[in-house]
Design a protein around this motif. Structure first.
Motif, PDB file in Angstrom:
ATOM      1  N   THR A 202       0.860  -1.169   0.000  1.00  0.00           N
ATOM      2  CA  THR A 202       0.000   0.000   0.000  1.00  0.00           C
ATOM      3  C   THR A 202       0.904   1.229   0.000  1.00  0.00           C
ATOM      4  N   VAL A 203       0.542   2.220  -0.802  1.00  0.00           N
ATOM      5  CA  VAL A 203       1.295   3.479  -0.857  1.00  0.00           C
ATOM      6  C   VAL A 203       0.444   4.488  -0.091  1.00  0.00           C
ATOM      7  N   ASP A 204       0.523   4.423   1.231  1.00  0.00           N
ATOM      8  CA  ASP A 204      -0.443   5.113   2.088  1.00  0.00           C
ATOM      9  C   ASP A 204       0.203   5.601   3.374  1.00  0.00           C
ATOM     10  N   GLY A 205       1.512   5.690   3.387  1.00  0.00           N
ATOM     11  CA  GLY A 205       2.194   6.110   4.601  1.00  0.00           C
ATOM     12  C   GLY A 205       2.416   7.606   4.643  1.00  0.00           C
ATOM     13  N   GLY A 206       3.179   8.038   5.631  1.00  0.00           N
ATOM     14  CA  GLY A 206       3.416   9.452   5.856  1.00  0.00           C
ATOM     15  C   GLY A 206       4.746   9.932   5.331  1.00  0.00           C
ATOM     16  N   PRO A 207       5.604  10.477   6.186  1.00  0.00           N
ATOM     17  CA  PRO A 207       6.829  11.138   5.746  1.00  0.00           C
ATOM     18  C   PRO A 207       7.849  10.205   5.090  1.00  0.00           C
ATOM     19  N   LEU A 208       8.843  10.820   4.517  1.00  0.00           N
ATOM     20  CA  LEU A 208       9.911  10.141   3.788  1.00  0.00           C
ATOM     21  C   LEU A 208      10.485   8.976   4.574  1.00  0.00           C
ATOM     22  N   GLY A 209      10.545   7.813   3.917  1.00  0.00           N
ATOM     23  CA  GLY A 209      11.206   6.651   4.490  1.00  0.00           C
ATOM     24  C   GLY A 209      10.308   5.696   5.244  1.00  0.00           C
ATOM     25  N   GLN A 210       9.084   6.074   5.526  1.00  0.00           N
ATOM     26  CA  GLN A 210       8.230   5.157   6.275  1.00  0.00           C
ATOM     27  C   GLN A 210       8.047   3.841   5.534  1.00  0.00           C
ATOM     28  N   LEU A 211       8.305   2.765   6.254  1.00  0.00           N
ATOM     29  CA  LEU A 211       8.113   1.406   5.754  1.00  0.00           C
ATOM     30  C   LEU A 211       7.485   0.632   6.906  1.00  0.00           C
ATOM     31  N   GLY A 362      -3.624   1.543  11.559  1.00  0.00           N
ATOM     32  CA  GLY A 362      -3.687   0.403  10.667  1.00  0.00           C
ATOM     33  C   GLY A 362      -3.780   0.860   9.231  1.00  0.00           C
ATOM     34  N   THR A 363      -3.619  -0.058   8.325  1.00  0.00           N
ATOM     35  CA  THR A 363      -3.762   0.236   6.907  1.00  0.00           C
ATOM     36  C   THR A 363      -4.591  -0.876   6.272  1.00  0.00           C
ATOM     37  N   ASP A 364      -5.016  -0.632   5.042  1.00  0.00           N
ATOM     38  CA  ASP A 364      -5.674  -1.715   4.306  1.00  0.00           C
ATOM     39  C   ASP A 364      -4.788  -2.952   4.251  1.00  0.00           C
ATOM     40  N   GLY A 365      -3.471  -2.721   4.234  1.00  0.00           N
ATOM     41  CA  GLY A 365      -2.543  -3.840   4.177  1.00  0.00           C
ATOM     42  C   GLY A 365      -2.647  -4.772   5.369  1.00  0.00           C
ATOM     43  N   SER A 366      -3.141  -4.261   6.514  1.00  0.00           N
ATOM     44  CA  SER A 366      -3.330  -5.133   7.673  1.00  0.00           C
ATOM     45  C   SER A 366      -4.297  -6.254   7.334  1.00  0.00           C
ATOM     46  N   LYS A 367      -5.464  -5.883   6.810  1.00  0.00           N
ATOM     47  CA  LYS A 367      -6.471  -6.881   6.475  1.00  0.00           C
ATOM     48  C   LYS A 367      -6.043  -7.721   5.277  1.00  0.00           C
ATOM     49  N   ILE A 368      -5.486  -7.073   4.262  1.00  0.00           N
ATOM     50  CA  ILE A 368      -5.128  -7.792   3.037  1.00  0.00           C
ATOM     51  C   ILE A 368      -4.029  -8.818   3.317  1.00  0.00           C
ATOM     52  N   SER A 369      -3.103  -8.485   4.214  1.00  0.00           N
ATOM     53  CA  SER A 369      -2.056  -9.450   4.576  1.00  0.00           C
ATOM     54  C   SER A 369      -2.669 -10.702   5.181  1.00  0.00           C
ATOM     55  N   PHE A 370      -3.668 -10.532   6.051  1.00  0.00           N
ATOM     56  CA  PHE A 370      -4.319 -11.685   6.663  1.00  0.00           C
ATOM     57  C   PHE A 370      -5.172 -12.459   5.670  1.00  0.00           C
ATOM     58  N   MET A 371      -5.473 -11.858   4.519  1.00  0.00           N
ATOM     59  CA  MET A 371      -6.206 -12.567   3.466  1.00  0.00           C
ATOM     60  C   MET A 371      -5.275 -13.420   2.607  1.00  0.00           C
ATOM     61  N   LEU A 373      -2.203 -12.062   1.119  1.00  0.00           N
ATOM     62  CA  LEU A 373      -1.338 -11.279   0.243  1.00  0.00           C
ATOM     63  C   LEU A 373      -0.480 -10.363   1.118  1.00  0.00           C
ATOM     64  N   PRO A 374       0.796 -10.688   1.344  1.00  0.00           N
ATOM     65  CA  PRO A 374       1.646  -9.845   2.197  1.00  0.00           C
ATOM     66  C   PRO A 374       1.718  -8.428   1.644  1.00  0.00           C
ATOM     67  N   THR A 375       1.332  -7.438   2.482  1.00  0.00           N
ATOM     68  CA  THR A 375       1.181  -6.076   1.967  1.00  0.00           C
ATOM     69  C   THR A 375       1.640  -5.050   2.991  1.00  0.00           C
ATOM     70  N   PRO A 376       2.953  -4.784   3.100  1.00  0.00           N
ATOM     71  CA  PRO A 376       3.400  -3.690   3.953  1.00  0.00           C
ATOM     72  C   PRO A 376       3.055  -2.331   3.335  1.00  0.00           C
ATOM     73  N   ASN A 377       3.340  -1.287   4.079  1.00  0.00           N
ATOM     74  CA  ASN A 377       2.938   0.062   3.684  1.00  0.00           C
ATOM     75  C   ASN A 377       4.157   0.938   3.427  1.00  0.00           C
ATOM     76  N   LEU A 378       4.119   1.698   2.328  1.00  0.00           N
ATOM     77  CA  LEU A 378       5.200   2.602   1.946  1.00  0.00           C
ATOM     78  C   LEU A 378       4.781   4.056   2.133  1.00  0.00           C
ATOM     79  N   PHE A 379       5.768   4.919   2.358  1.00  0.00           N
ATOM     80  CA  PHE A 379       5.469   6.339   2.531  1.00  0.00           C
ATOM     81  C   PHE A 379       4.888   6.943   1.252  1.00  0.00           C
ATOM     82  N   ALA A 380       3.968   7.888   1.451  1.00  0.00           N
ATOM     83  CA  ALA A 380       3.409   8.653   0.335  1.00  0.00           C
ATOM     84  C   ALA A 380       3.688  10.139   0.491  1.00  0.00           C
ATOM     85  N   GLY A 381       4.119  10.549   1.705  1.00  0.00           N
ATOM     86  CA  GLY A 381       4.599  11.921   1.878  1.00  0.00           C
ATOM     87  C   GLY A 381       3.827  12.802   2.827  1.00  0.00           C
TER      88      GLY A 381
END
Length: 415
Positions: A202-211, A362-371, A373-381
């Motif tokens: 998911t491309v839904d995070g905050g500041p630079l570098g968030q993983l 949380g992010t959508d990736g929380s639920k999707i990972s449990f479905m 599909l491993p889905t961590p979250n990346l920063f969007a700014g």
């Protein structure tokens, strides 16, 4: 650093944030608001216009999906990139972005003309990191919508860049835009088999570098209180004021375990709303904890308080309803750390230091990972999301696209 590498990134973002796509937590439709449907259908048209011919809006879950086809003759894992289109529960009508060029890193930025609302480094010290950046802010009357229109625009720029640079080798890349992340229901309807990716971000995070690959575990709590309302003149030992019972319930919770008093890995109870009359009252909470056992203990505490109050009343008058919303994605991601390491390497290659602090949310990736599909979250700014003080750096948005491109390159190079 400039954003000229991705010429449509900022114009697209500015166009998108002006469109109200706020989700509606009181709705029972999928998506929750017709304005989201219209925007998602608009994205299908725009994806087709830039060359993704299989772009489609799925009526059954409100997701848009599309594919950047592989340009190599070997098999590599299929990556997915996801963003949500809805914005949070703050005014999203009439968004009027303001541009602050070459910010000096210390000045107070006025938002509205009266100067009632400002971005002051004393209140928002993160501003000091943005010396020399071009910032996009609100006008003080709305949110901005960087959460997650930044992610939407960045994924579009990834698509355009890869299509314009066929020399960059890649396998199939799946694109997804979804509704209702802000009300916690959109990912409930995500179709992992149909998305057909091996892993995603998911491309839904905050500041630079968030993983982000560790989140809260979460539950919703609804407290319903039935009072006994009689005329105040004859209320002695007869009236049972539902409002007072609601106050008693709130006061029985741990008063230091609230968002404003917790940090790092500490969980909380958060009172979202309290409405009532002496006859009837309702309280809505969210409950958060990083540990599943901690979430369970908090739910048990919520029930025990209701039981204690009821034991002192003429009949059970306090009813609680709880349901789990999502769980800490580390429970899944611990077995798929190669997906995290791919993003880490992409950031290191671009001289970006990964920030892997657990998400107090949380992010959508929380639920999707449990479905599955491993889905961590990346920063969007975005910074200060969900309100009038939200802002985003143009340069950070461009760096987010750089990371997506680098992930694609590394994924192909490793296979």
């Amino acid at each position: 650093m400039t954003t000229t590498k991705y010429p449509t990134l900022i114009p697209r973002f500015l166009r998108y944030v002006k469109i109200n796509t706020r989700s509606d937590e009181n709705s029972t439709t999928i998506p929750s608001s017709e304005r989201e449907v219209k925007f998602l259908q608009q994205l299908v048209t725009e994806l087709k216009e830039i060359g993704l011919t299989d772009a489609v809006y799925h009526d059954d879950n409100g997701y848009v999906t599309a594919t950047i086809p592989s340009n190599i003759d070997r098999t590599v894992p299929t990556i997915g990139f996801l963003a949500h289109v809805d914005t949070a529960d703050f005014n999203a009508e009439g968004v009027n972005p303001q541009i602050v060029k070459n910010y000096d890193g210390h000045s107070v930025i006025p938002l509205d003309k009266k100067g009632e609302y400002t971005l002051d480094p004393k209140d928002f010290p993160a501003l000091k990191k943005y010396q020399g950046h071009t910032l996009i802010t609100t006008d003080g009357s709305t949110l901005l919508g960087s959460d997650d229109k930044s992610g939407v625009a960045e994924i579009f720029s990834l698509v355009e860049y890869l299509l314009a640079h066929p020399e960059i080798e890649h396998g199939d890349i799946r694109i997804g835009f979804g509704p209702d992340e802000e009300i916690g229901t959109g990912a409930d309807h995500f179709k992992v088999p149909r998305f057909n990716a091996d892993f995603a971000y998911t491309v839904d995070g905050g500041p630079l570098g968030q993983l982000e690959y560790e989140t809260f575990s979460a539950a919703a709590l609804h407290v319903d209180i039935k009072g006994k309302n009689v005329h105040p003149s004859t209320a002695y030992h007869t009236m049972i004021n539902a409002i007072q019972l609601g106050i008693d319930y709130q006061n029985a919770l741990p008063q230091n375990e609230v968002p404003e008093e917790t940090k790092d890995r500490e969980g909380f109870f958060h009172l979202l709303s309290f409405n009532g009359t002496p006859d009837h009252a309702e309280l809505d909470y969210i409950i958060r904890d990083f540990e599943r056992s901690g979430l369970t203990a908090r739910k048990e505490k919520a029930q025990a308080i209701a039981d204690q109050l009821n034991s002192q009343l003429d009949e059970p008058r306090v009813t609680v309803e709880m349901h789990d919303q999502y769980y800490n994605m580390i429970d899944v991601m611990k077995d798929h750390m190669d997906v995290v390491k791919l993003a880490e390497q992409a950031m290191h290659n671009l001289d970006i230091t990964p920030d892997e602090t657990p998400v107090r949310g949380g992010t959508d990736g929380s639920k999707i990972s449990f479905m599955g599909l491993p889905t961590p979250n990346l920063f969007a700014g975005g910074e200060n999301m969900h309100g009038r003080f939200e802002f985003v750096s143009e340069q950070t948005m461009a760096q987010a696209v750089d990371v997506l491109v680098e992930i694609v390159k590394l994924n192909a190079a490793d296979h």
